[in-house]
Scaffold this motif. Structure first.
Motif, PDB file in Angstrom:
ATOM      1  N   PHE A   8       0.840  -1.197   0.000  1.00  0.00           N
ATOM      2  CA  PHE A   8       0.000   0.000   0.000  1.00  0.00           C
ATOM      3  C   PHE A   8       0.873   1.244   0.000  1.00  0.00           C
ATOM      4  O   PHE A   8       2.028   1.204   0.410  1.00  0.00           O
ATOM      5  N   ALA A   9       0.297   2.371  -0.430  1.00  0.00           N
ATOM      6  CA  ALA A   9       1.033   3.628  -0.528  1.00  0.00           C
ATOM      7  C   ALA A   9       0.338   4.722   0.271  1.00  0.00           C
ATOM      8  O   ALA A   9      -0.853   4.618   0.601  1.00  0.00           O
ATOM      9  N   ILE A  10       1.086   5.774   0.551  1.00  0.00           N
ATOM     10  CA  ILE A  10       0.507   6.936   1.216  1.00  0.00           C
ATOM     11  C   ILE A  10      -0.633   7.457   0.352  1.00  0.00           C
ATOM     12  O   ILE A  10      -0.500   7.599  -0.861  1.00  0.00           O
ATOM     13  N   GLY A  11      -1.776   7.678   0.994  1.00  0.00           N
ATOM     14  CA  GLY A  11      -2.972   8.152   0.300  1.00  0.00           C
ATOM     15  C   GLY A  11      -3.971   7.057  -0.014  1.00  0.00           C
ATOM     16  O   GLY A  11      -5.119   7.347  -0.344  1.00  0.00           O
ATOM     17  N   ASP A  12      -3.560   5.787   0.084  1.00  0.00           N
ATOM     18  CA  ASP A  12      -4.497   4.684  -0.148  1.00  0.00           C
ATOM     19  C   ASP A  12      -5.506   4.574   0.989  1.00  0.00           C
ATOM     20  O   ASP A  12      -5.148   4.722   2.162  1.00  0.00           O
ATOM     21  N   VAL A  13      -6.748   4.300   0.638  1.00  0.00           N
ATOM     22  CA  VAL A  13      -7.789   4.044   1.639  1.00  0.00           C
ATOM     23  C   VAL A  13      -7.851   2.524   1.825  1.00  0.00           C
ATOM     24  O   VAL A  13      -8.006   1.776   0.857  1.00  0.00           O
ATOM     25  N   VAL A  14      -7.704   2.108   3.071  1.00  0.00           N
ATOM     26  CA  VAL A  14      -7.650   0.688   3.405  1.00  0.00           C
ATOM     27  C   VAL A  14      -8.621   0.380   4.534  1.00  0.00           C
ATOM     28  O   VAL A  14      -9.100   1.286   5.220  1.00  0.00           O
ATOM     29  N   ARG A  15      -8.868  -0.905   4.721  1.00  0.00           N
ATOM     30  CA  ARG A  15      -9.691  -1.343   5.848  1.00  0.00           C
ATOM     31  C   ARG A  15      -9.010  -2.514   6.514  1.00  0.00           C
ATOM     32  O   ARG A  15      -8.248  -3.254   5.890  1.00  0.00           O
ATOM     33  N   HIS A  16      -9.290  -2.668   7.804  1.00  0.00           N
ATOM     34  CA  HIS A  16      -8.729  -3.778   8.562  1.00  0.00           C
ATOM     35  C   HIS A  16      -9.489  -5.046   8.206  1.00  0.00           C
ATOM     36  O   HIS A  16     -10.714  -5.028   8.061  1.00  0.00           O
ATOM     37  N   PHE A  21     -12.762  -1.125  11.054  1.00  0.00           N
ATOM     38  CA  PHE A  21     -12.348   0.255  10.836  1.00  0.00           C
ATOM     39  C   PHE A  21     -11.609   0.362   9.506  1.00  0.00           C
ATOM     40  O   PHE A  21     -11.158  -0.622   8.940  1.00  0.00           O
ATOM     41  N   ARG A  22     -11.547   1.605   9.029  1.00  0.00           N
ATOM     42  CA  ARG A  22     -10.847   1.897   7.791  1.00  0.00           C
ATOM     43  C   ARG A  22     -10.154   3.235   7.931  1.00  0.00           C
ATOM     44  O   ARG A  22     -10.385   3.976   8.899  1.00  0.00           O
ATOM     45  N   GLY A  23      -9.295   3.568   6.987  1.00  0.00           N
ATOM     46  CA  GLY A  23      -8.600   4.838   7.072  1.00  0.00           C
ATOM     47  C   GLY A  23      -7.719   5.070   5.866  1.00  0.00           C
ATOM     48  O   GLY A  23      -7.637   4.243   4.959  1.00  0.00           O
ATOM     49  N   VAL A  24      -7.028   6.210   5.880  1.00  0.00           N
ATOM     50  CA  VAL A  24      -6.103   6.560   4.812  1.00  0.00           C
ATOM     51  C   VAL A  24      -4.683   6.494   5.377  1.00  0.00           C
ATOM     52  O   VAL A  24      -4.426   6.925   6.502  1.00  0.00           O
ATOM     53  N   ILE A  25      -3.772   5.943   4.590  1.00  0.00           N
ATOM     54  CA  ILE A  25      -2.376   5.794   5.011  1.00  0.00           C
ATOM     55  C   ILE A  25      -1.671   7.135   4.904  1.00  0.00           C
ATOM     56  O   ILE A  25      -1.718   7.795   3.861  1.00  0.00           O
ATOM     57  N   PHE A  26      -1.004   7.545   6.017  1.00  0.00           N
ATOM     58  CA  PHE A  26      -0.238   8.780   5.969  1.00  0.00           C
ATOM     59  C   PHE A  26       1.251   8.564   6.217  1.00  0.00           C
ATOM     60  O   PHE A  26       2.053   9.488   6.057  1.00  0.00           O
ATOM     61  N   GLY A  99     -11.374   6.470  -3.246  1.00  0.00           N
ATOM     62  CA  GLY A  99     -10.498   5.451  -2.700  1.00  0.00           C
ATOM     63  C   GLY A  99      -9.025   5.817  -2.684  1.00  0.00           C
ATOM     64  O   GLY A  99      -8.186   5.018  -2.307  1.00  0.00           O
ATOM     65  N   ARG A 100      -8.690   7.046  -3.038  1.00  0.00           N
ATOM     66  CA  ARG A 100      -7.287   7.473  -3.084  1.00  0.00           C
ATOM     67  C   ARG A 100      -7.191   8.956  -2.801  1.00  0.00           C
ATOM     68  O   ARG A 100      -7.940   9.751  -3.360  1.00  0.00           O
ATOM     69  N   TYR A 101      -6.267   9.312  -1.915  1.00  0.00           N
ATOM     70  CA  TYR A 101      -6.011  10.711  -1.582  1.00  0.00           C
ATOM     71  C   TYR A 101      -4.587  11.077  -1.990  1.00  0.00           C
ATOM     72  O   TYR A 101      -3.709  10.221  -2.046  1.00  0.00           O
ATOM     73  N   LYS A 102      -4.385  12.351  -2.244  1.00  0.00           N
ATOM     74  CA  LYS A 102      -3.071  12.865  -2.621  1.00  0.00           C
ATOM     75  C   LYS A 102      -2.622  13.837  -1.534  1.00  0.00           C
ATOM     76  O   LYS A 102      -3.399  14.718  -1.134  1.00  0.00           O
ATOM     77  N   PRO A 103      -1.374  13.701  -1.040  1.00  0.00           N
ATOM     78  CA  PRO A 103      -0.902  14.644  -0.016  1.00  0.00           C
ATOM     79  C   PRO A 103      -0.908  16.079  -0.530  1.00  0.00           C
ATOM     80  O   PRO A 103      -0.589  16.331  -1.695  1.00  0.00           O
ATOM     81  N   ARG A 104      -1.276  17.009   0.344  1.00  0.00           N
ATOM     82  CA  ARG A 104      -1.215  18.423  -0.003  1.00  0.00           C
ATOM     83  C   ARG A 104       0.252  18.794  -0.157  1.00  0.00           C
ATOM     84  O   ARG A 104       1.102  18.354   0.600  1.00  0.00           O
TER      85      ARG A 104
END
Length: 109
Positions: A8-16, A21-26, A99-104
């Motif tokens: 997985f990469a920073i910005g990916d939305v994942v779930r346990h 729970f789920r979240g975005v990797i930072f 499903g994907r975020y980009k760092p500011r």
């Protein structure tokens, strides 16, 4: 040390895979980098291996938002495409696609 490529990469939305729970990797650690106290607090029968990537998540469940530290073996991509409500997500990321975020670009620690 054996070289591994993080799944997985920073910005990916994942779930346990086990807990709801789920979240975005930072952030990503190439292998376990937390305290032994934290490690030993995990029941032995579900304790993950240390020799794998561990991910820092801006996480949420049905009740609250928080930061989680999770082994790669316990994560999978979240396919729900639902936006995350953790208030820190908008401070660090912009939505790139569902499903994907980009760092500011202006974010630094």
């Amino acid at each position: 040390m054996k070289q591994r490529i993080a799944q997985f990469a920073i910005g990916d939305v994942v779930r346990h895979k086990v807990f709801p729970f789920r979240g975005v990797i930072f952030d990503v650690d190439p292998e376990f980098a937390n305290t032994e106290e934290w490690w030993n607090s995990i029941p032995a029968e579900v304790r993950p291996r240390k020799d794998q990537p561990f991910y820092h998540l801006l996480a949420e469940n049905d009740e609250t938002e928080y930061v989680a530290y999770v082994s790669e073996q316990n994560l999978e991509h979240d396919e729900s495409q639902l936006p995350l409500r953790n208030p820190h997500v908008q401070q660090i990321f912009v939505m790139e696609q569902a499903g994907r975020y980009k760092p500011r670009m202006n974010f630094a620690h």
